[in-house]
Design a protein around this motif. Structure first.
Motif, PDB file in Angstrom:
ATOM      1  N   THR A  22      13.340  51.198  -0.851  1.00 58.09           N
ATOM      2  CA  THR A  22      13.877  49.895  -0.472  1.00 58.09           C
ATOM      3  C   THR A  22      12.802  48.830  -0.614  1.00 58.09           C
ATOM      4  OG1 THR A  22      15.491  50.863   1.041  1.00 58.09           O
ATOM      5  CG2 THR A  22      14.880  48.562   1.433  1.00 58.09           C
ATOM      6  N   GLU A  23      11.602  49.124  -0.124  1.00 59.15           N
ATOM      7  CA  GLU A  23      10.503  48.166  -0.248  1.00 59.15           C
ATOM      8  C   GLU A  23      10.176  47.879  -1.707  1.00 59.15           C
ATOM      9  OE1 GLU A  23       7.115  49.302   2.111  1.00 59.15           O
ATOM     10  OE2 GLU A  23       8.255  49.185   3.985  1.00 59.15           O
ATOM     11  N   SER A  64      12.183  48.099  -4.273  1.00 56.82           N
ATOM     12  CA  SER A  64      13.270  47.302  -4.850  1.00 56.82           C
ATOM     13  C   SER A  64      13.201  45.845  -4.409  1.00 56.82           C
ATOM     14  CB  SER A  64      14.626  47.894  -4.485  1.00 56.82           C
ATOM     15  OG  SER A  64      14.801  49.144  -5.109  1.00 56.82           O
ATOM     16  N   LEU A  65      12.852  45.604  -3.152  1.00 57.06           N
ATOM     17  CA  LEU A  65      12.723  44.223  -2.674  1.00 57.06           C
ATOM     18  C   LEU A  65      11.599  43.493  -3.401  1.00 57.06           C
ATOM     19  CD1 LEU A  65      13.209  44.788   1.157  1.00 57.06           C
ATOM     20  CD2 LEU A  65      14.732  43.480  -0.344  1.00 57.06           C
ATOM     21  N   VAL A  66      10.461  44.153  -3.526  1.00 62.05           N
ATOM     22  CA  VAL A  66       9.314  43.532  -4.201  1.00 62.05           C
ATOM     23  C   VAL A  66       9.625  43.314  -5.680  1.00 62.05           C
ATOM     24  CG1 VAL A  66       6.903  43.888  -4.875  1.00 62.05           C
ATOM     25  CG2 VAL A  66       7.625  44.354  -2.526  1.00 62.05           C
ATOM     26  N   GLU A  67      10.277  44.277  -6.325  1.00 65.61           N
ATOM     27  CA  GLU A  67      10.632  44.107  -7.731  1.00 65.61           C
ATOM     28  C   GLU A  67      11.629  42.971  -7.916  1.00 65.61           C
ATOM     29  OE1 GLU A  67      11.836  47.984  -9.104  1.00 65.61           O
ATOM     30  OE2 GLU A  67       9.783  48.490  -9.663  1.00 65.61           O
ATOM     31  N   HIS A  75      19.903  56.327  -6.049  1.00 65.87           N
ATOM     32  CA  HIS A  75      20.241  55.498  -7.206  1.00 65.87           C
ATOM     33  C   HIS A  75      21.693  55.084  -6.995  1.00 65.87           C
ATOM     34  CE1 HIS A  75      17.150  56.341 -10.593  1.00 65.87           C
ATOM     35  NE2 HIS A  75      16.563  56.386  -9.418  1.00 65.87           N
ATOM     36  N   VAL A  76      22.045  53.949  -7.519  1.00 67.34           N
ATOM     37  CA  VAL A  76      23.402  53.472  -7.264  1.00 67.34           C
ATOM     38  C   VAL A  76      24.202  53.249  -8.542  1.00 67.34           C
ATOM     39  CG1 VAL A  76      23.006  52.550  -4.971  1.00 67.34           C
ATOM     40  CG2 VAL A  76      22.501  51.138  -6.940  1.00 67.34           C
ATOM     41  N   ALA A 123      22.056  46.348  -8.921  1.00 66.76           N
ATOM     42  CA  ALA A 123      22.503  47.290  -7.897  1.00 66.76           C
ATOM     43  C   ALA A 123      21.347  47.754  -7.023  1.00 66.76           C
ATOM     44  CB  ALA A 123      23.194  48.477  -8.548  1.00 66.76           C
ATOM     45  N   GLU A 124      20.213  48.062  -7.625  1.00 65.96           N
ATOM     46  CA  GLU A 124      19.043  48.497  -6.843  1.00 65.96           C
ATOM     47  C   GLU A 124      18.601  47.383  -5.896  1.00 65.96           C
ATOM     48  OE1 GLU A 124      17.463  51.549  -6.951  1.00 65.96           O
ATOM     49  OE2 GLU A 124      18.866  52.299  -8.450  1.00 65.96           O
ATOM     50  N   ALA A 125      18.553  46.165  -6.405  1.00 65.59           N
ATOM     51  CA  ALA A 125      18.158  45.034  -5.563  1.00 65.59           C
ATOM     52  C   ALA A 125      19.181  44.814  -4.454  1.00 65.59           C
ATOM     53  CB  ALA A 125      18.001  43.779  -6.416  1.00 65.59           C
ATOM     54  N   ALA A 126      20.466  44.847  -4.789  1.00 63.38           N
ATOM     55  CA  ALA A 126      21.513  44.615  -3.798  1.00 63.38           C
ATOM     56  C   ALA A 126      21.430  45.640  -2.667  1.00 63.38           C
ATOM     57  CB  ALA A 126      22.887  44.654  -4.459  1.00 63.38           C
ATOM     58  N   MET A 127      21.176  46.882  -3.008  1.00 63.39           N
ATOM     59  CA  MET A 127      21.053  47.915  -1.974  1.00 63.39           C
ATOM     60  C   MET A 127      19.862  47.637  -1.061  1.00 63.39           C
ATOM     61  SD  MET A 127      23.571  50.014  -2.078  1.00 63.39           S
ATOM     62  CE  MET A 127      23.000  51.401  -1.116  1.00 63.39           C
ATOM     63  N   ALA A 128      18.783  47.124  -1.614  1.00 64.60           N
ATOM     64  CA  ALA A 128      17.617  46.793  -0.792  1.00 64.60           C
ATOM     65  C   ALA A 128      17.923  45.601   0.119  1.00 64.60           C
ATOM     66  CB  ALA A 128      16.418  46.502  -1.687  1.00 64.60           C
TER      67      ALA A 128
END
Length: 182
Positions: free
Chosen positions: A7-8, A10-13, A105-106, A119-124
């Protein structure tokens, strides 16, 4: 709140993706070569086409992600996050690969890159909403910088973006001001 490692990341990315347009409007994702440079520093698994259409799709995701730093609170963010998840046809599943242990993974690896990124960002961001920790999303405190950041510090005191220059410039300016005042 301590977030899961993925999660961290993905947020930073997501913040780094938003920051691919600098204060002068120069776009690091202007072409496929720019996207390849960015992906070398922020790798994504799965299919990468590296063409102009893919760059355009990633830039559209970047625009949607920037909106998340512009909303007032998590209630305003929820529709954006839900739209990102729906557009990406998110279907969560557990996987492990490379140096990563089991993680979420989503989207499937053959989904378009922009969908996987969204999707990765949204999940984060979803985790920030669930934790009622929306205040971790900030804009750089430097007057001449519009970069975004995710404050993952314990005391939520991070003020400057991750490029290192803004915080250093502010510290030097404060030091010089103190010296002049003496």
């Amino acid at each position: 709140m301590v977030f899961a490692y993925d999660t961290e990341v993905s947020l930073v990315e997501a913040a780094m993706l938003v920051n691919t347009v600098d204060s002068d409007g120069v776009d690091a994702l202007a072409d496929p070569a720019g996207l390849q440079v960015w992906l070398a520093q922020h790798p994504f698994t799965g299919v990468i086409l590296g063409n102009a259409d893919e760059v355009a799709e990633v830039r559209a995701v970047r625009t949607q992600l920037r909106r998340l730093w512009q909303v007032a609170d998590r209630d305003a963010a929820v529709p954006i996050i839900n739209d990102l998840l729906a557009a990406a046809d998110a279907r969560p599943f557990l996987t492990r690969h490379d140096e990563w242990d089991w993680h979420l993974h989503v989207t499937p690896p053959d989904a378009p890159l922009a969908q996987r990124m969204a999707a990765e960002a949204a999940m984060a961001f979803l985790e920030l909403v669930r934790a009622d920790d929306w205040g971790r999303l900030k804009t750089c405190a430097a007057d001449d910088c519009h970069d975004v950041l995710v404050d993952l510090s314990k005391n939520r005191s991070k003020r400057y973006c991750d490029d290192g220059n803004c915080g250093n410039r502010a510290a030097v300016a404060a030091y010089r001001a103190r010296k002049r005042a003496r």
